[in-house]
Scaffold this active site. Structure first.
Site, mmCIF file in Angstrom:
data_model
loop_
_atom_site.group_PDB
_atom_site.id
_atom_site.type_symbol
_atom_site.label_atom_id
_atom_site.label_comp_id
_atom_site.label_asym_id
_atom_site.label_seq_id
_atom_site.Cartn_x
_atom_site.Cartn_y
_atom_site.Cartn_z
ATOM 1 N N SER A 42 0.804 -1.221 0.000
ATOM 2 C CA SER A 42 0.000 0.000 0.000
ATOM 3 C C SER A 42 0.841 1.276 0.000
ATOM 4 O O SER A 42 0.317 2.376 0.001
ATOM 5 C CB SER A 42 -0.972 0.005 1.180
ATOM 6 O OG SER A 42 -0.261 0.123 2.388
ATOM 7 N N CYS A 43 2.149 1.127 -0.042
ATOM 8 C CA CYS A 43 3.075 2.269 -0.047
ATOM 9 C C CYS A 43 3.200 2.809 -1.475
ATOM 10 O O CYS A 43 3.559 2.082 -2.396
ATOM 11 C CB CYS A 43 4.419 1.778 0.494
ATOM 12 S SG CYS A 43 5.841 2.766 0.076
ATOM 13 N N THR A 44 2.897 4.098 -1.643
ATOM 14 C CA THR A 44 2.954 4.726 -2.965
ATOM 15 C C THR A 44 4.355 4.669 -3.567
ATOM 16 O O THR A 44 4.513 4.329 -4.745
ATOM 17 C CB THR A 44 2.488 6.197 -2.876
ATOM 18 O OG1 THR A 44 1.175 6.214 -2.326
ATOM 19 C CG2 THR A 44 2.465 6.859 -4.225
#
Length: 113
Positions: free
Chosen positions: A7-9
């Site tokens: 979920s880390c951009t």
């Protein structure tokens, strides 16, 4: 080796860049398969600024610790990071010699050179 969190951009951007360039990599989910203490030590050896380069001191998890990391031994600190990988900046990308922390396109281009 590509240490990531889905979920880390920055992790998603790095992964897309690696795929676009056709670079093969081994992906490790930072929270499901955190780096071992030994792997963390190897990562630190590749840094220019030691723990400051990989430790996410602005993260909520770090603030919750209420620990002065200056008072910990290296072994204690590495064990703490292994137990709580949310303390690490992400992504972490390494070829075993060079280290890139975060999405850094220019450094990734240098990795190819």
């Amino acid at each position: 080796m590509f240490y990531t969190y889905p979920s880390c951009t920055s992790c998603r951007k790095t992964k897309a860049w690696l795929k676009e360039k056709g670079i093969k990599y081994e992906e490790r989910h930072l929270f499901k398969a955190p780096p071992t203490v030994e792997e963390l030590l190897e990562i630190i050896k590749m840094t220019n600024n030691g723990l400051d380069e990989i430790l996410s001191t602005r993260s909520q998890k770090f603030k919750e610790l209420d620990v002065d990391i200056e008072e910990l031994t290296v072994t204690q600190l590495l064990s703490m990071i292994h137990e709580e990988p949310r303390l690490l900046k992400r992504p972490i990308l390494t070829d075993g010699e060079k280290l890139i922390v975060g999405y850094n396109k220019s450094m990734m281009e240098q990795l190819l050179a």
